[in-house]
Scaffold this motif. Sequence first.
Motif, PDB file in Angstrom:
ATOM      1  N   ALA A  56       0.826  -1.206   0.000  1.00 10.38           N
ATOM      2  CA  ALA A  56       0.000   0.000   0.000  1.00 10.38           C
ATOM      3  C   ALA A  56       0.863   1.260   0.000  1.00 10.38           C
ATOM      4  CB  ALA A  56      -0.925  -0.002   1.214  1.00 10.38           C
ATOM      5  N   LEU A  57       1.949   1.256   0.781  1.00 10.13           N
ATOM      6  CA  LEU A  57       2.812   2.428   0.878  1.00 10.13           C
ATOM      7  C   LEU A  57       3.469   2.757  -0.455  1.00 10.13           C
ATOM      8  CD1 LEU A  57       4.220   4.586   2.656  1.00 10.13           C
ATOM      9  CD2 LEU A  57       6.013   2.882   3.098  1.00 10.13           C
ATOM     10  N   PHE A  58       3.908   1.724  -1.172  1.00  8.72           N
ATOM     11  CA  PHE A  58       4.657   1.951  -2.409  1.00  8.72           C
ATOM     12  C   PHE A  58       3.802   1.785  -3.669  1.00  8.72           C
ATOM     13  CE2 PHE A  58       8.011   0.972   0.660  1.00  8.72           C
ATOM     14  CZ  PHE A  58       8.857   2.057   0.440  1.00  8.72           C
ATOM     15  N   GLU A  59       2.506   1.770  -3.513  1.00  9.11           N
ATOM     16  CA  GLU A  59       1.635   1.657  -4.683  1.00  9.11           C
ATOM     17  C   GLU A  59       1.865   2.840  -5.625  1.00  9.11           C
ATOM     18  OE1 GLU A  59      -3.079   0.902  -5.777  1.00  9.11           O
ATOM     19  OE2 GLU A  59      -2.468   1.348  -3.717  1.00  9.11           O
ATOM     20  N   GLY A  60       2.113   2.541  -6.886  1.00  7.72           N
ATOM     21  CA  GLY A  60       2.326   3.572  -7.886  1.00  7.72           C
ATOM     22  C   GLY A  60       3.697   4.199  -7.877  1.00  7.72           C
ATOM     23  N   LYS A  61       4.604   3.721  -7.002  1.00  8.29           N
ATOM     24  CA  LYS A  61       5.926   4.333  -6.896  1.00  8.29           C
ATOM     25  C   LYS A  61       7.018   3.508  -7.555  1.00  8.29           C
ATOM     26  CE  LYS A  61       4.877   6.846  -2.641  1.00  8.29           C
ATOM     27  NZ  LYS A  61       5.241   7.091  -1.222  1.00  8.29           N
ATOM     28  N   HIS A  62       6.666   2.337  -8.123  1.00 12.66           N
ATOM     29  CA  HIS A  62       7.691   1.554  -8.790  1.00 12.66           C
ATOM     30  C   HIS A  62       8.112   2.238 -10.089  1.00 12.66           C
ATOM     31  CE1 HIS A  62      10.013  -1.729 -10.354  1.00 12.66           C
ATOM     32  NE2 HIS A  62       9.370  -1.592 -11.487  1.00 12.66           N
ATOM     33  N   ALA A  63       9.430   2.279 -10.316  1.00 11.78           N
ATOM     34  CA  ALA A  63       9.968   2.917 -11.524  1.00 11.78           C
ATOM     35  C   ALA A  63       9.349   4.293 -11.715  1.00 11.78           C
ATOM     36  CB  ALA A  63       9.752   2.043 -12.746  1.00 11.78           C
ATOM     37  N   ALA A  64       9.313   5.063 -10.625  1.00  4.23           N
ATOM     38  CA  ALA A  64       8.601   6.334 -10.636  1.00  4.23           C
ATOM     39  C   ALA A  64       9.386   7.451 -11.302  1.00  4.23           C
ATOM     40  CB  ALA A  64       8.246   6.745  -9.202  1.00  4.23           C
ATOM     41  N   PRO A  71      16.125   8.684   0.977  1.00 13.59           N
ATOM     42  CA  PRO A  71      17.133   9.293   1.839  1.00 13.59           C
ATOM     43  C   PRO A  71      18.556   9.210   1.292  1.00 13.59           C
ATOM     44  CG  PRO A  71      16.627   7.112   2.644  1.00 13.59           C
ATOM     45  CD  PRO A  71      15.754   7.330   1.437  1.00 13.59           C
ATOM     46  N   THR A  72      18.761   8.475   0.206  1.00 13.32           N
ATOM     47  CA  THR A  72      20.128   8.193  -0.232  1.00 13.32           C
ATOM     48  C   THR A  72      20.149   8.024  -1.747  1.00 13.32           C
ATOM     49  OG1 THR A  72      21.999   6.694   0.131  1.00 13.32           O
ATOM     50  CG2 THR A  72      19.833   5.695   0.007  1.00 13.32           C
ATOM     51  N   PRO A  73      21.299   8.208  -2.392  1.00  9.82           N
ATOM     52  CA  PRO A  73      21.376   7.990  -3.844  1.00  9.82           C
ATOM     53  C   PRO A  73      21.045   6.547  -4.226  1.00  9.82           C
ATOM     54  CG  PRO A  73      23.275   9.253  -3.080  1.00  9.82           C
ATOM     55  CD  PRO A  73      22.559   8.775  -1.853  1.00  9.82           C
ATOM     56  N   GLN A  74      20.621   6.380  -5.463  1.00  9.07           N
ATOM     57  CA  GLN A  74      20.224   5.072  -6.002  1.00  9.07           C
ATOM     58  C   GLN A  74      21.214   4.680  -7.098  1.00  9.07           C
ATOM     59  OE1 GLN A  74      17.184   3.913  -4.389  1.00  9.07           O
ATOM     60  NE2 GLN A  74      17.758   5.759  -3.252  1.00  9.07           N
ATOM     61  N   ALA A  75      21.609   3.407  -7.105  1.00 11.46           N
ATOM     62  CA  ALA A  75      22.622   2.938  -8.056  1.00 11.46           C
ATOM     63  C   ALA A  75      22.088   1.779  -8.876  1.00 11.46           C
ATOM     64  CB  ALA A  75      23.887   2.521  -7.315  1.00 11.46           C
ATOM     65  N   TYR A  76      22.617   1.642 -10.105  1.00 12.14           N
ATOM     66  CA  TYR A  76      22.170   0.618 -11.053  1.00 12.14           C
ATOM     67  C   TYR A  76      23.392   0.082 -11.801  1.00 12.14           C
ATOM     68  CZ  TYR A  76      18.174   3.658 -10.223  1.00 12.14           C
ATOM     69  OH  TYR A  76      17.221   4.449  -9.623  1.00 12.14           O
ATOM     70  N   LEU A  77      23.523  -1.215 -11.843  1.00  9.53           N
ATOM     71  CA  LEU A  77      24.589  -1.855 -12.604  1.00  9.53           C
ATOM     72  C   LEU A  77      23.972  -2.768 -13.649  1.00  9.53           C
ATOM     73  CD1 LEU A  77      27.109  -2.937  -9.797  1.00  9.53           C
ATOM     74  CD2 LEU A  77      27.196  -0.879 -11.210  1.00  9.53           C
ATOM     75  N   LEU A  78      24.417  -2.640 -14.887  1.00  3.87           N
ATOM     76  CA  LEU A  78      24.060  -3.554 -15.959  1.00  3.87           C
ATOM     77  C   LEU A  78      25.288  -4.387 -16.303  1.00  3.87           C
ATOM     78  CD1 LEU A  78      21.900  -1.379 -18.385  1.00  3.87           C
ATOM     79  CD2 LEU A  78      21.241  -3.623 -17.494  1.00  3.87           C
ATOM     80  N   PRO A 134      19.062  11.207  -4.708  1.00  2.17           N
ATOM     81  CA  PRO A 134      17.755  10.851  -4.143  1.00  2.17           C
ATOM     82  C   PRO A 134      16.665  11.813  -4.605  1.00  2.17           C
ATOM     83  CG  PRO A 134      19.218  11.772  -2.451  1.00  2.17           C
ATOM     84  CD  PRO A 134      20.054  11.531  -3.663  1.00  2.17           C
ATOM     85  N   ASP A 135      15.478  11.247  -4.812  1.00  2.00           N
ATOM     86  CA  ASP A 135      14.319  12.022  -5.229  1.00  2.00           C
ATOM     87  C   ASP A 135      13.531  12.404  -3.981  1.00  2.00           C
ATOM     88  OD1 ASP A 135      11.663  12.755  -6.116  1.00  2.00           O
ATOM     89  OD2 ASP A 135      12.170  11.865  -8.065  1.00  2.00           O
ATOM     90  N   GLU A 136      13.520  13.701  -3.664  1.00  2.00           N
ATOM     91  CA  GLU A 136      12.847  14.163  -2.453  1.00  2.00           C
ATOM     92  C   GLU A 136      11.341  13.904  -2.505  1.00  2.00           C
ATOM     93  OE1 GLU A 136      13.802  18.208  -1.719  1.00  2.00           O
ATOM     94  OE2 GLU A 136      15.936  17.837  -1.341  1.00  2.00           O
ATOM     95  N   ASP A 137      10.761  13.971  -3.687  1.00  2.00           N
ATOM     96  CA  ASP A 137       9.324  13.746  -3.810  1.00  2.00           C
ATOM     97  C   ASP A 137       8.951  12.307  -3.455  1.00  2.00           C
ATOM     98  OD1 ASP A 137       8.937  16.345  -4.628  1.00  2.00           O
ATOM     99  OD2 ASP A 137       9.008  15.862  -6.764  1.00  2.00           O
ATOM    100  N   LEU A 138       9.895  11.378  -3.629  1.00  3.76           N
ATOM    101  CA  LEU A 138       9.659   9.979  -3.283  1.00  3.76           C
ATOM    102  C   LEU A 138      10.124   9.645  -1.870  1.00  3.76           C
ATOM    103  CD1 LEU A 138      10.788   8.282  -6.627  1.00  3.76           C
ATOM    104  CD2 LEU A 138       8.451   8.756  -5.870  1.00  3.76           C
ATOM    105  N   GLY A 139      10.696  10.623  -1.177  1.00  4.14           N
ATOM    106  CA  GLY A 139      11.167  10.397   0.184  1.00  4.14           C
ATOM    107  C   GLY A 139      12.421   9.554   0.256  1.00  4.14           C
TER     108      GLY A 139
END
Length: 233
Positions: A31-39, A211-218, A204-209
């Motif tokens: 419920a908390l993260f509804e609609g926030k995936h890949a936002a 708290p820390t940078p997000q990282a991605y490795l391919l 970090p995206d303040e609108d999504l709350g």
Amino acid sequence: MTVSETGSEPGSDFLTSTRVFYDAIAEDYAALFEGKHAATPLDRAILAAFAELVGGEGTVADVGCGPGRSTAHLASLGLRVYGLDLSESMLAVARRENPDLRFEQGSMLDLDVPDGGLAGIVSWYSTIHTPVDELPALFAEFHRALAPGGHLLLAFQTGGPHRRHDRPFGHDVSLTFLRRQPDDLADLLTEAGFALGSRTVREPDEDLGEPTPQAYLLARKPVTAARPGEATG
């Protein structure tokens, strides 16, 4: 919910503690993260790049899929994907929301697929409870399960220190969320036999709350094993 910062890693029974934690909070989490995936646009772009690299052939495993939002997004990009998670309560949400997709209970440390059976693996924030000394075995399992030329996508929080969540949503459970450095994970992937394709860090995206940078490795499992001094293909 109490949140504390810590420099410590979880104990050896992390699979059980992870399963118990998410079994307890599954409905609240969903419920908390509804609609926030890949936002964010960058999140969507990275998932789209992964989907284009994999193409429409072969099976993709979304490991640590939680409520199945990442699985559904990958399916919408044309991938033949299934979700895997430790938590039956999370899987119940995933199956309810996505009745046309396949979801299985299991551990990403022991994938129930033959050697080379997968075209792609997505670990979307699902390594964040795995102790650092378990990561070589985890990445070796990913390498085993992927077909030559198969692709791997890791998403995780970076920066530090680690963060421990106690009694989330009032449930009597706790779990440590680990933050890792992209270069450290890239080195472990290389040691496991992967060829790195890209490393990305966003603020970090303040609108999504966040708290820390997000990282991605391919990363990619080479088509052929390289001899010392040769590039992988």
